[in-house]
Motif scaffolding. Structure first.
Motif, PDB file in Angstrom:
ATOM      1  N   ASP A  82      53.256  32.545  39.268  1.00 14.26           N
ATOM      2  CA  ASP A  82      53.112  31.162  39.353  1.00 14.26           C
ATOM      3  C   ASP A  82      51.927  30.561  40.197  1.00 14.26           C
ATOM      4  N   LYS A  83      51.381  28.740  39.460  1.00 14.67           N
ATOM      5  CA  LYS A  83      50.195  29.003  40.516  1.00 14.67           C
ATOM      6  C   LYS A  83      48.900  29.265  40.311  1.00 14.67           C
ATOM      7  N   GLN A  84      49.023  30.391  39.226  1.00 11.95           N
ATOM      8  CA  GLN A  84      47.530  30.659  39.661  1.00 11.95           C
ATOM      9  C   GLN A  84      46.452  30.403  39.086  1.00 11.95           C
ATOM     10  N   LEU A  85      45.374  30.513  39.302  1.00 14.04           N
ATOM     11  CA  LEU A  85      43.878  29.712  39.227  1.00 14.04           C
ATOM     12  C   LEU A  85      43.768  30.359  38.260  1.00 14.04           C
ATOM     13  N   ILE A  86      43.287  29.350  36.861  1.00 14.28           N
ATOM     14  CA  ILE A  86      42.698  29.486  35.805  1.00 14.28           C
ATOM     15  C   ILE A  86      40.966  29.043  36.542  1.00 14.28           C
TER      16      ILE A  86
END
Length: 239
Positions: free
Chosen positions: A147-151
């Motif tokens: 969750d909220k993994q940086l793209i």
């Protein structure tokens, strides 16, 4: 939750197929648990590879920029990553009394750009992350801790024309050059101001003391800015 379902389905399928006597119930439960096992596995793979159950969310953050240099000149500093200067990390401050400067992240998901502006000097950071579409999706797949993994993250520095964008080594060279030429610049500045005052007095002999003082201040600032720009060009051209 999806991992728990996958494990339970695998265990149930094994127990049903091995220990239950042959019957329509055994075959029906085996098919049911097999479908559950395969479906859980497919969903886990889809969540990991295609971010199933997730969406992209972009946030924008704006902060005011302050000079990262120790001199009176407003500076945005950078440090090259690698040998070809294709990638840079930028060094900046957001408060005048800030002791430790901030450095942008040095990774492939972070990009930086510098633009000239006539407005306020600022840093605009746009960050895009993967987040779960709902609490239910997070409940099922949250164990993956993605969750909220940086793209991607884009840092855009908006600086005025009076700012100098220099590498850390160029900033050191500029400071050294300014100290070396300090005495010479003072003499030249004095002469420049005197000539400016003389020229103004010829045009307007009735100038007041206040007007003369303001003119001297403006001429000194103009000379200092011009001299500094020349030194900046010198250190930028130096190899």
């Amino acid at each position: 939750m999806i991992i728990a379902l996958l494990i339970i389905s695998a265990i149930a399928l094994f127990l049903t197929f091995i220990y239950m006597p042959a019957s329509w119930l055994k075959y029906g439960l085996s098919v049911l648990f097999a479908i559950s096992l395969v479906s859980s596995l497919v969903l886990v793979v889809m969540n990991d590879s295609q971010h199933f159950g997730m969406k992209k969310v972009t946030t924008t953050k704006t902060v005011t920029l302050k000079s990262a240099g120790s001199s009176q000149l407003d500076m945005l500093l950078y440090q090259s990553v690698g040998t070809s200067d294709q990638h840079r990390v930028y060094i900046y401050k957001t408060a005048a009394n800030q002791k430790k400067a901030i450095t942008t992240a040095a990774n492939v998901k972070t990009s930086n750009q510098v633009k000239t502006t006539t407005g306020s000097t600022k840093l605009v950071t746009k960050t895009t992350r993967w987040t779960y579409k709902s609490g239910t999706a997070k409940l099922w797949f949250g164990i993956a801790d993605n969750d909220k993994q940086l793209i991607k993250r884009t840092n855009t520095f908006y600086v005025q024309k009076t700012w100098a964008v220099l590498s850390t080594s160029q900033a050191k060279q500029l400071s050294k050059l300014a100290k070396q030429q300090s005495a010479t610049l003072k003499v030249q500045a004095k002469t420049y101001v005197q000539n400016a005052v003389k020229a103004a007095m010829i045009k307007n002999p009735t100038m007041s003391a206040t007007q003369l003082a303001q003119l001297e201040k403006q001429a000194a600032a103009q000379y200092q800015a011009t001299a500094m720009q020349k030194m900046i060009q010198t250190v930028k051209q130096a190899k």
